[in-house]
Structure formats: structure tokens, C-alpha cells
Design a protein around this motif. Structure first.
Motif, PDB file in Angstrom:
ATOM      1  N   GLU A 279       4.106   3.946   7.768  1.00 10.89           N
ATOM      2  CA  GLU A 279       5.249   3.718   6.876  1.00 10.89           C
ATOM      3  C   GLU A 279       6.347   2.942   7.580  1.00 10.89           C
ATOM      4  OE1 GLU A 279       4.632   7.808   4.232  1.00 10.89           O
ATOM      5  OE2 GLU A 279       6.046   7.763   5.914  1.00 10.89           O
ATOM      6  N   ALA A 280       6.625   3.305   8.821  1.00 10.70           N
ATOM      7  CA  ALA A 280       7.670   2.621   9.588  1.00 10.70           C
ATOM      8  C   ALA A 280       7.317   1.152   9.788  1.00 10.70           C
ATOM      9  CB  ALA A 280       7.867   3.309  10.940  1.00 10.70           C
ATOM     10  N   ALA A 281       6.032   0.858  10.047  1.00  9.96           N
ATOM     11  CA  ALA A 281       5.606  -0.532  10.242  1.00  9.96           C
ATOM     12  C   ALA A 281       5.789  -1.330   8.964  1.00  9.96           C
ATOM     13  CB  ALA A 281       4.155  -0.567  10.703  1.00  9.96           C
ATOM     14  N   ALA A 282       5.438  -0.742   7.823  1.00  9.39           N
ATOM     15  CA  ALA A 282       5.584  -1.439   6.544  1.00  9.39           C
ATOM     16  C   ALA A 282       7.044  -1.699   6.221  1.00  9.39           C
ATOM     17  CB  ALA A 282       4.927  -0.620   5.432  1.00  9.39           C
ATOM     18  N   ILE A 283       7.887  -0.735   6.487  1.00  8.08           N
ATOM     19  CA  ILE A 283       9.319  -0.898   6.200  1.00  8.08           C
ATOM     20  C   ILE A 283       9.944  -1.915   7.143  1.00  8.08           C
ATOM     21  CG2 ILE A 283      11.545   0.275   6.122  1.00  8.08           C
ATOM     22  CD1 ILE A 283       9.578   0.908   3.820  1.00  8.08           C
TER      23      ILE A 283
ATOM     24  N   TYR B 210       7.392  -7.238  -1.217  1.00  8.02           N
ATOM     25  CA  TYR B 210       8.095  -6.710  -0.047  1.00  8.02           C
ATOM     26  C   TYR B 210       9.593  -7.006  -0.054  1.00  8.02           C
ATOM     27  CZ  TYR B 210       3.853  -5.190   2.335  1.00  8.02           C
ATOM     28  OH  TYR B 210       2.695  -4.530   2.677  1.00  8.02           O
ATOM     29  N   ILE B 211      10.023  -8.055  -0.741  1.00  8.10           N
ATOM     30  CA  ILE B 211      11.465  -8.362  -0.725  1.00  8.10           C
ATOM     31  C   ILE B 211      12.188  -7.805  -1.962  1.00  8.10           C
ATOM     32  CG2 ILE B 211      11.226 -10.384   0.761  1.00  8.10           C
ATOM     33  CD1 ILE B 211      12.157 -11.011  -2.824  1.00  8.10           C
ATOM     34  N   GLY B 212      11.435  -7.308  -2.932  1.00  5.95           N
ATOM     35  CA  GLY B 212      12.077  -6.709  -4.102  1.00  5.95           C
ATOM     36  C   GLY B 212      12.457  -5.272  -3.803  1.00  5.95           C
ATOM     37  N   ARG B 213      13.579  -5.067  -3.142  1.00  7.82           N
ATOM     38  CA  ARG B 213      13.985  -3.755  -2.645  1.00  7.82           C
ATOM     39  C   ARG B 213      15.295  -3.295  -3.283  1.00  7.82           C
ATOM     40  NH1 ARG B 213      12.649  -2.874   2.814  1.00  7.82           N
ATOM     41  NH2 ARG B 213      13.932  -0.981   2.678  1.00  7.82           N
ATOM     42  N   ALA B 214      15.241  -2.183  -3.995  1.00  8.82           N
ATOM     43  CA  ALA B 214      16.469  -1.598  -4.538  1.00  8.82           C
ATOM     44  C   ALA B 214      17.398  -1.230  -3.393  1.00  8.82           C
ATOM     45  CB  ALA B 214      16.131  -0.366  -5.367  1.00  8.82           C
TER      46      ALA B 214
ATOM     47  N   ASP C  60       0.836  -1.195   0.000  1.00  5.40           N
ATOM     48  CA  ASP C  60       0.000   0.000   0.000  1.00  5.40           C
ATOM     49  C   ASP C  60       0.872   1.246   0.000  1.00  5.40           C
ATOM     50  OD1 ASP C  60       0.998   0.192   2.576  1.00  5.40           O
ATOM     51  OD2 ASP C  60      -0.891  -0.288   3.570  1.00  5.40           O
ATOM     52  N   SER C  61       0.245   2.399   0.161  1.00  3.76           N
ATOM     53  CA  SER C  61       0.977   3.660   0.087  1.00  3.76           C
ATOM     54  C   SER C  61       1.989   3.812   1.225  1.00  3.76           C
ATOM     55  CB  SER C  61       0.008   4.842   0.097  1.00  3.76           C
ATOM     56  OG  SER C  61      -0.775   4.838   1.286  1.00  3.76           O
ATOM     57  N   GLY C  62       1.717   3.163   2.362  1.00  6.81           N
ATOM     58  CA  GLY C  62       2.675   3.240   3.467  1.00  6.81           C
ATOM     59  C   GLY C  62       4.024   2.655   3.079  1.00  6.81           C
ATOM     60  N   PHE C  63       3.982   1.568   2.327  1.00  8.48           N
ATOM     61  CA  PHE C  63       5.229   0.937   1.890  1.00  8.48           C
ATOM     62  C   PHE C  63       5.840   1.690   0.715  1.00  8.48           C
ATOM     63  CE2 PHE C  63       7.359  -2.204  -0.896  1.00  8.48           C
ATOM     64  CZ  PHE C  63       8.429  -2.502  -0.071  1.00  8.48           C
ATOM     65  N   THR C  64       5.028   1.990  -0.309  1.00  8.47           N
ATOM     66  CA  THR C  64       5.585   2.620  -1.511  1.00  8.47           C
ATOM     67  C   THR C  64       6.137   4.015  -1.234  1.00  8.47           C
ATOM     68  OG1 THR C  64       3.375   3.414  -2.146  1.00  8.47           O
ATOM     69  CG2 THR C  64       4.101   1.299  -3.055  1.00  8.47           C
ATOM     70  N   ALA C  65       5.554   4.717  -0.260  1.00  8.99           N
ATOM     71  CA  ALA C  65       6.102   6.025   0.123  1.00  8.99           C
ATOM     72  C   ALA C  65       7.288   5.862   1.069  1.00  8.99           C
ATOM     73  CB  ALA C  65       5.017   6.873   0.778  1.00  8.99           C
TER      74      ALA C  65
END
Length: 202
Positions: free
Chosen positions: A69-73, A110-114, A51-56
Motif C-alpha cells: 500500500e505504501a509503495a502504491a501511494i 493514480y492522479i485522480g485523488r480526493a 489494485d487493492s494496494g492503492f484502493t485500500a
């Protein structure tokens, strides 16, 4: 310490992909008793859809994150840490509408992280999850490894592509296929899959 990361994803009771992937992970561990086994059951404990919490949040410094956002990260960081720590990855998935389960797709998101599991270089993207072996256990009602329905298998090439993108190129597929083909379909499929995992564990 060597580590095996087991992902089970099928929502179906008595899932063949779960049964065979668990058996494979346990046999791999028995062959190397020093190995740790981490089992993430994405069917019993599904991840929230991205969701936006993760993408932002992935584009902000830690001090600027909102609580959501912190929880998603944090969740993403935990999942990334699990795959980075693993030497072997076992993925069990049902074949639903010609592809993987939606909860497995969420895990991939969630694991595809640059900068974490891949990075951009002058010559293009480079996977950072290297030196690992992956097994894909794919259960399907029909036969998709060959024949007229083979073109409908979008799960296997997709998973191979995603894993290769993050650096995992040593991938073996264990199919539990044809489970809906008559009274002996499931028994024959499980027997063939167990013969394959016996060869792998040996």
C-alpha cells in the motif's frame, strides 16, 4: 521555474502521437528556455494497473499502510506532485478502440485523488489543479473530428472531462488523423499537426 509535463503513451513504433507531442513540448520549451521539461513515457515505463494496494491505501493513515500500500501511494503522490508542479501539460495518445491507451488510463486513476487533485464541497466536486494549460495530441488512423465516425471518438470528450474535473479547463486538441488513409494520409496528417503546433509555439 515554469514546468512542462509531457506524457507519451503510444506503444506503437514510430508513433505519430509521440512524435508530435515531443515536438510540441520541445517548441514550448524553446519559446521559454527557463522552463523545465519533465517527460514521463508511459509506454516504455507503464504504471501498474490500479489494485487493492492503492484502493485500500488511499483510505488509511500513513502509519497503517502495508508495504504494498505504501509503495502504491508513494507512486501516486509522485505523479500528483508532477502535475501540480507543471504549468503546461502535453498528453500524447494513440486512438485505440475509440479511446485512449490503457497506460494513460492508469495514470489518470493514480492522479485522480480526493484531497489532492480535487475535493468535495457543499456545492459539489471542485478541481484543485487550476491555472494550467493542457494540450492533447491524438493520433488516429481514420477521421474522427468530423463526419460519420465523429460519434466514435470517446477519447477527446473523456480527456476533456477528466481534466476539467481536476481543474484544467484550458485544453487544446491537436489531431494527427487519417494516418491510414492512403499513401499521403500520414504525411498530410503530420503536416497539419505541425502547422498547428507552430501557431501554438508562436
Amino acid at each position: 521555474m515554469p514546468s512542462i509535463l509531457l506524457l507519451t503513451t503510444s506503444p506503437r513504433p514510430g508513433s505519430f502521437s509521440t512524435q508530435i507531442s515531443v515536438e510540441l513540448a520541445e517548441r514550448l520549451r524553446a519559446a521559454n528556455p527557463a522552463s523545465a521539461l519533465v517527460h514521463r513515457d508511459l509506454a516504455a515505463n507503464p504504471l501498474p494497473h490500479m489494485d487493492s494496494g492503492f484502493t485500500a491505501g488511499i483510505h488509511k493513515p500513513a502509519g497503517a499502510l502495508s508495504a504494498a500500500e505504501a509503495a502504491a501511494i508513494r507512486m501516486s503522490d509522485e505523479l500528483v506532485a508532477e502535475i501540480l508542479a507543471a504549468d503546461t501539460l502535453v498528453i500524447g495518445t494513440a486512438f485505440i478502440n475509440f479511446n485512449i491507451t490503457s497506460n494513460l488510463k492508469s495514470w489518470i486513476d493514480y492522479i485522480g485523488r480526493a484531497g489532492k487533485t480535487f475535493r468535495y464541497t457543499a456545492s459539489g466536486p471542485e478541481g484543485m489543479v487550476k491555472g494550467k494549460k493542457a494540450y492533447i495530441v491524438l493520433a488516429s488512423g481514420g477521421i474522427y473530428s468530423e463526419g460519420p465516425a465523429a460519434a466514435l471518438d470517446h477519447a477527446t470528450p473523456y480527456l476533456r472531462s477528466v481534466l476539467a474535473f481536476i481543474g484544467i479547463t484550458d485544453v487544446e486538441v491537436i489531431r494527427v488523423e487519417g494516418v491510414n488513409r492512403g499513401p499521403d494520409g500520414a504525411a498530410n496528417a503530420v503536416t497539419a499537426a505541425r502547422a498547428q503546433i507552430a501557431r501554438i509555439a508562436a
